[in-house]
Design a protein around this motif. Structure first.
Motif, PDB file in Angstrom:
ATOM      1  N   UNK A  54     -80.378  29.217 -42.688  1.00 15.74           N
ATOM      2  CA  UNK A  54     -81.110  30.369 -43.567  1.00 15.74           C
ATOM      3  C   UNK A  54     -82.354  30.772 -42.554  1.00 15.74           C
ATOM      4  N   UNK A  55     -82.756  29.837 -41.640  1.00 10.54           N
ATOM      5  CA  UNK A  55     -83.974  30.464 -40.957  1.00 10.54           C
ATOM      6  C   UNK A  55     -83.538  30.353 -39.330  1.00 10.54           C
ATOM      7  N   UNK A  56     -82.382  30.460 -39.134  1.00  9.19           N
ATOM      8  CA  UNK A  56     -82.004  30.391 -37.616  1.00  9.19           C
ATOM      9  C   UNK A  56     -80.579  30.163 -37.235  1.00  9.19           C
ATOM     10  N   UNK A  57     -80.218  30.155 -36.106  1.00 13.84           N
ATOM     11  CA  UNK A  57     -79.098  29.654 -35.455  1.00 13.84           C
ATOM     12  C   UNK A  57     -79.002  28.750 -34.498  1.00 13.84           C
ATOM     13  N   UNK A  58     -77.904  28.308 -34.212  1.00 16.81           N
ATOM     14  CA  UNK A  58     -78.056  27.163 -33.075  1.00 16.81           C
ATOM     15  C   UNK A  58     -76.414  27.077 -32.554  1.00 16.81           C
ATOM     16  N   UNK A  59     -76.452  26.759 -31.165  1.00 14.38           N
ATOM     17  CA  UNK A  59     -75.119  26.329 -30.517  1.00 14.38           C
ATOM     18  C   UNK A  59     -74.359  24.982 -31.015  1.00 14.38           C
ATOM     19  N   UNK A  60     -73.156  25.003 -31.015  1.00 15.42           N
ATOM     20  CA  UNK A  60     -72.491  23.818 -31.617  1.00 15.42           C
ATOM     21  C   UNK A  60     -72.871  22.713 -30.889  1.00 15.42           C
ATOM     22  N   UNK A  61     -72.932  22.867 -29.305  1.00 15.33           N
ATOM     23  CA  UNK A  61     -73.198  21.880 -28.410  1.00 15.33           C
ATOM     24  C   UNK A  61     -74.632  21.332 -28.792  1.00 15.33           C
ATOM     25  N   UNK A  62     -75.547  22.028 -28.986  1.00 16.35           N
ATOM     26  CA  UNK A  62     -76.741  21.839 -29.124  1.00 16.35           C
ATOM     27  C   UNK A  62     -77.265  20.920 -30.479  1.00 16.35           C
ATOM     28  N   UNK A  63     -76.303  21.117 -31.378  1.00 17.42           N
ATOM     29  CA  UNK A  63     -76.243  20.239 -32.467  1.00 17.42           C
ATOM     30  C   UNK A  63     -75.632  18.904 -32.367  1.00 17.42           C
ATOM     31  N   UNK A  64     -74.451  18.851 -31.633  1.00 14.58           N
ATOM     32  CA  UNK A  64     -73.976  17.700 -31.506  1.00 14.58           C
ATOM     33  C   UNK A  64     -74.596  16.975 -30.537  1.00 14.58           C
ATOM     34  N   UNK A  65     -75.148  17.545 -29.507  1.00 15.28           N
ATOM     35  CA  UNK A  65     -75.805  16.950 -28.251  1.00 15.28           C
ATOM     36  C   UNK A  65     -77.105  15.957 -29.208  1.00 15.28           C
ATOM     37  N   UNK A  66     -77.748  16.682 -30.023  1.00 13.20           N
ATOM     38  CA  UNK A  66     -78.924  16.085 -30.681  1.00 13.20           C
ATOM     39  C   UNK A  66     -78.525  14.934 -31.533  1.00 13.20           C
ATOM     40  N   UNK A  67     -77.188  15.120 -32.279  1.00 13.92           N
ATOM     41  CA  UNK A  67     -76.898  13.878 -33.122  1.00 13.92           C
ATOM     42  C   UNK A  67     -76.358  12.832 -32.503  1.00 13.92           C
ATOM     43  N   UNK A  68     -75.836  13.070 -31.274  1.00  8.08           N
ATOM     44  CA  UNK A  68     -75.047  11.942 -30.249  1.00  8.08           C
ATOM     45  C   UNK A  68     -76.308  11.107 -29.785  1.00  8.08           C
ATOM     46  N   UNK A  69     -77.440  11.994 -29.461  1.00  8.90           N
ATOM     47  CA  UNK A  69     -78.595  11.341 -28.904  1.00  8.90           C
ATOM     48  C   UNK A  69     -79.162  10.443 -29.871  1.00  8.90           C
ATOM     49  N   UNK A  70     -79.240  10.751 -31.048  1.00 12.66           N
ATOM     50  CA  UNK A  70     -79.789   9.997 -32.120  1.00 12.66           C
ATOM     51  C   UNK A  70     -79.054   8.727 -32.252  1.00 12.66           C
ATOM     52  N   UNK A  71     -77.705   8.736 -32.303  1.00  9.93           N
ATOM     53  CA  UNK A  71     -76.951   7.641 -32.579  1.00  9.93           C
ATOM     54  C   UNK A  71     -77.080   6.825 -31.510  1.00  9.93           C
ATOM     55  N   UNK A  72     -76.992   7.338 -30.302  1.00 10.99           N
ATOM     56  CA  UNK A  72     -76.900   6.294 -28.978  1.00 10.99           C
ATOM     57  C   UNK A  72     -78.513   5.598 -29.112  1.00 10.99           C
ATOM     58  N   UNK A  73     -79.328   6.406 -29.311  1.00  8.50           N
ATOM     59  CA  UNK A  73     -80.563   5.673 -29.310  1.00  8.50           C
ATOM     60  C   UNK A  73     -80.919   4.669 -30.622  1.00  8.50           C
ATOM     61  N   UNK A  74     -80.444   4.976 -31.675  1.00  9.40           N
ATOM     62  CA  UNK A  74     -80.495   3.659 -32.707  1.00  9.40           C
ATOM     63  C   UNK A  74     -79.216   2.624 -32.281  1.00  9.40           C
ATOM     64  N   UNK A  75     -78.281   2.913 -31.688  1.00 10.70           N
ATOM     65  CA  UNK A  75     -77.252   2.020 -31.097  1.00 10.70           C
ATOM     66  C   UNK A  75     -78.104   1.128 -30.123  1.00 10.70           C
TER      67      UNK A  75
END
Length: 304
Positions: free
Chosen positions: A172-193
């Motif tokens: 609603x307030x912007x756009x994002x590349x797919x790789x940016x979204x999944x890169x961020x989510x994967x980093x969150x997952x790896x950090x918590x693991x």
């Protein structure tokens, strides 16, 4: 071979009974007075237990009788020794068994606690995988929860591995590349693991630890990073690269390798989910899919 204490106890009484019969039937006239069977049994008990009261006296000129008495004494001492050793061994085995049970219970408690803490970490990755499915889906089917084991099929792997990381989805307030979204989510997952492993590595089996390390460093999680690097390289050559004309197409061999990598990552994830379901009393771990187009980003946005 170690026997039960009851075995040696029976052997001890059999020893007494046999020798009482020997004294009564073979050596009745070789004592200071004739023996009745109760007296011969009494003498056998006194001899086997090495008490030796001296009220029943064998003739000292009967060599074979003396050898028989000596043999019973030695045999009685040996059986008593084996009996006591068997009791000691049994008590030791019971103690070892109790210690083993306590260790197993402690391990189970640690595993239950560890799997309970691992569950939200794995569910975080499942949410990311549900987004893979939504972004690559062409049909709007609403919301549903499904077992990962059922949902992870060859069709699913082929669908999500075909994702266009260079597509943009619009919020609603912007756009994002797919790789940016999944890169961020994967980093969150790896950090918590990583934090989970730091705290619970000592409490989980080596097989589980190795599997989680493989998941954490898996090549599947690097796909968005590779897409990001590719985008930066091409952007240096062209200010506003367009998909697909400005990007090299994957070869059939690369697609096959990516598919194999995807399948391997999900198989490791499934093994971990099964382990979590074994040790946690909650509802089974489910993959929550939301294919509602009214929730951004929309269904099939990665295929733009």
């Amino acid at each position: 071979m170690n026997k039960k204490p009851s075995f040696y106890g029976v052997m001890y009484f059999i020893n007494i009974a046999i020798f009482s019969g020997v004294y009564f039937f073979l050596f009745n006239d070789s004592f200071s007075q004739p023996l009745s069977y109760p007296v011969s049994l009494y003498f056998s008990v006194v001899t086997a237990t090495t008490l030796g009261f001296g009220d029943v006296i064998p003739s000292l000129d009967k060599d074979f009788l003396l050898l028989t008495i000596s043999f019973e004494v030695v045999l009685g001492v040996v059986i008593i020794g084996l009996f006591l050793n068997s009791i000691s061994q049994k008590l030791s085995d019971q103690k070892d068994h109790q210690v083993k049970l306590e260790r197993i219970q402690e391990t189970e408690q640690w595993m239950s606690q560890a799997m309970g803490m691992l569950r939200p970490v794995i569910e975080l990755e499942l949410r990311t995988l549900s987004q893979y499915y939504k972004f690559t889906s062409l049909e709007e089917k609403g919301k549903f929860d499904v077992s990962p084991e059922i949902h992870f099929t060859n069709e699913y792997y082929k669908q999500i591995v075909s994702i266009n990381y260079f597509a943009k989805f619009h919020y609603a307030n912007g756009s994002e590349f797919m790789f940016a979204y999944f890169f961020r989510e994967n980093e969150r997952f790896q950090d918590k693991l990583e934090k989970f492993l730091y705290k619970y590595a000592h409490a989980i089996p080596m097989e589980t630890l190795v599997r989680l390390n493989r998941i954490q460093d898996h090549h599947f999680l690097q796909f968005p990073t590779m897409a990001k690097q590719m985008h930066l390289i091409i952007k240096q050559q062209k200010s506003f690269p367009e998909w697909p004309k400005d990007y090299p197409m994957q070869s059939d061999g690369m697609k096959e390798m990516n598919l194999t990598t995807c399948e391997n990552f999900h198989s490791l994830l499934l093994e971990t989910i099964k382990e979590i379901d074994t040790y946690t009393s909650d509802e089974p771990v489910l993959l929550k899919i939301d294919l509602s187009n009214n929730i951004l980003p929309g269904v099939g946005c990665a295929r733009q």
